[in-house]
Write a protein that holds these residues in place. Structure first.
Motif, PDB file in Angstrom:
ATOM      1  N   UNK A   1       0.839  -1.194   0.000  1.00  0.00           N
ATOM      2  CA  UNK A   1       0.000   0.000   0.000  1.00  0.00           C
ATOM      3  C   UNK A   1       0.876   1.248   0.000  1.00  0.00           C
ATOM      4  N   UNK A   2       0.300   2.359  -0.415  1.00  0.00           N
ATOM      5  CA  UNK A   2       1.010   3.625  -0.462  1.00  0.00           C
ATOM      6  C   UNK A   2       1.566   3.966   0.923  1.00  0.00           C
ATOM      7  N   UNK A   3       2.867   4.195   0.986  1.00  0.00           N
ATOM      8  CA  UNK A   3       3.511   4.536   2.256  1.00  0.00           C
ATOM      9  C   UNK A   3       4.019   3.332   3.033  1.00  0.00           C
ATOM     10  N   UNK A   4       3.601   2.135   2.663  1.00  0.00           N
ATOM     11  CA  UNK A   4       4.042   0.925   3.340  1.00  0.00           C
ATOM     12  C   UNK A   4       5.416   0.519   2.826  1.00  0.00           C
ATOM     13  N   UNK A   5       6.272   0.047   3.709  1.00  0.00           N
ATOM     14  CA  UNK A   5       7.617  -0.372   3.326  1.00  0.00           C
ATOM     15  C   UNK A   5       7.678  -1.889   3.268  1.00  0.00           C
ATOM     16  N   UNK A   6       8.427  -2.446   2.290  1.00  0.00           N
ATOM     17  CA  UNK A   6       8.565  -3.902   2.231  1.00  0.00           C
ATOM     18  C   UNK A   6       9.354  -4.415   3.437  1.00  0.00           C
ATOM     19  N   UNK A   7       9.058  -5.646   3.830  1.00  0.00           N
ATOM     20  CA  UNK A   7       9.756  -6.241   4.968  1.00  0.00           C
ATOM     21  C   UNK A   7      11.163  -6.656   4.558  1.00  0.00           C
ATOM     22  N   UNK A   8      11.990  -6.941   5.539  1.00  0.00           N
ATOM     23  CA  UNK A   8      13.351  -7.406   5.273  1.00  0.00           C
ATOM     24  C   UNK A   8      13.323  -8.713   4.492  1.00  0.00           C
ATOM     25  N   UNK A   9      12.389  -9.598   4.836  1.00  0.00           N
ATOM     26  CA  UNK A   9      12.259 -10.875   4.140  1.00  0.00           C
ATOM     27  C   UNK A   9      11.922 -10.647   2.658  1.00  0.00           C
ATOM     28  N   UNK A  10      11.020  -9.718   2.372  1.00  0.00           N
ATOM     29  CA  UNK A  10      10.654  -9.421   0.991  1.00  0.00           C
ATOM     30  C   UNK A  10      11.847  -8.854   0.219  1.00  0.00           C
ATOM     31  N   UNK A  11      12.608  -7.989   0.851  1.00  0.00           N
ATOM     32  CA  UNK A  11      13.778  -7.414   0.192  1.00  0.00           C
ATOM     33  C   UNK A  11      14.829  -8.481  -0.106  1.00  0.00           C
ATOM     34  N   UNK A  12      15.008  -9.433   0.809  1.00  0.00           N
ATOM     35  CA  UNK A  12      15.954 -10.532   0.585  1.00  0.00           C
ATOM     36  C   UNK A  12      15.494 -11.421  -0.570  1.00  0.00           C
ATOM     37  N   UNK A  13      14.185 -11.673  -0.673  1.00  0.00           N
ATOM     38  CA  UNK A  13      13.660 -12.469  -1.783  1.00  0.00           C
ATOM     39  C   UNK A  13      13.914 -11.779  -3.115  1.00  0.00           C
ATOM     40  N   UNK A  14      13.780 -10.469  -3.135  1.00  0.00           N
ATOM     41  CA  UNK A  14      14.024  -9.702  -4.364  1.00  0.00           C
ATOM     42  C   UNK A  14      15.492  -9.800  -4.750  1.00  0.00           C
ATOM     43  N   UNK A  15      16.387  -9.671  -3.778  1.00  0.00           N
ATOM     44  CA  UNK A  15      17.827  -9.782  -4.060  1.00  0.00           C
ATOM     45  C   UNK A  15      18.175 -11.173  -4.602  1.00  0.00           C
ATOM     46  N   UNK A  16      17.575 -12.221  -4.024  1.00  0.00           N
ATOM     47  CA  UNK A  16      17.811 -13.582  -4.507  1.00  0.00           C
ATOM     48  C   UNK A  16      17.287 -13.750  -5.934  1.00  0.00           C
ATOM     49  N   UNK A  17      16.122 -13.181  -6.208  1.00  0.00           N
ATOM     50  CA  UNK A  17      15.525 -13.290  -7.548  1.00  0.00           C
ATOM     51  C   UNK A  17      16.398 -12.594  -8.593  1.00  0.00           C
ATOM     52  N   UNK A  18      17.024 -11.488  -8.221  1.00  0.00           N
ATOM     53  CA  UNK A  18      17.893 -10.764  -9.161  1.00  0.00           C
ATOM     54  C   UNK A  18      19.088 -11.614  -9.574  1.00  0.00           C
ATOM     55  N   UNK A  19      19.523 -12.517  -8.717  1.00  0.00           N
ATOM     56  CA  UNK A  19      20.677 -13.362  -8.997  1.00  0.00           C
ATOM     57  C   UNK A  19      20.310 -14.602  -9.821  1.00  0.00           C
ATOM     58  N   UNK A  20      19.027 -14.934  -9.884  1.00  0.00           N
ATOM     59  CA  UNK A  20      18.579 -16.138 -10.588  1.00  0.00           C
ATOM     60  C   UNK A  20      18.555 -15.898 -12.100  1.00  0.00           C
ATOM     61  N   UNK A  21      18.909 -16.916 -12.882  1.00  0.00           N
ATOM     62  CA  UNK A  21      18.858 -16.759 -14.343  1.00  0.00           C
ATOM     63  C   UNK A  21      17.411 -16.787 -14.842  1.00  0.00           C
ATOM     64  N   UNK A  22      17.172 -16.183 -15.987  1.00  0.00           N
ATOM     65  CA  UNK A  22      15.859 -16.230 -16.619  1.00  0.00           C
ATOM     66  C   UNK A  22      15.746 -17.570 -17.338  1.00  0.00           C
ATOM     67  N   UNK A  23      14.660 -18.283 -17.093  1.00  0.00           N
ATOM     68  CA  UNK A  23      14.447 -19.589 -17.711  1.00  0.00           C
ATOM     69  C   UNK A  23      13.268 -19.470 -18.679  1.00  0.00           C
TER      70      UNK A  23
END
Length: 59
Positions: free
Chosen positions: A8-30
């Protein structure tokens, strides 16, 4: 696996969500039958459509 989060507007992502995003950035596109790799011509057409959509959105 794809995960969708609604932030939601103004809500910040959790640390867990940010870690998942970082992991996804490292994964190859299949690519597969449901999501094939775009040819250069298809990529150019896709980019053109996105530019047109964004112009209408900002107008």
């Amino acid at each position: 696996m794809t995960r969708t989060y609604i932030i939601e507007n103004g809500q910040k992502p959790t640390t867990e969500q940010l870690l998942e995003i970082e992991d996804a950035k490292k994964s190859p596109i299949v690519f597969d039958d449901d999501c094939p790799e775009l040819s250069p011509a298809m990529m150019k057409a896709f980019k053109s459509i996105v530019v047109q959509r964004n112009r209408r959105k900002n107008a």
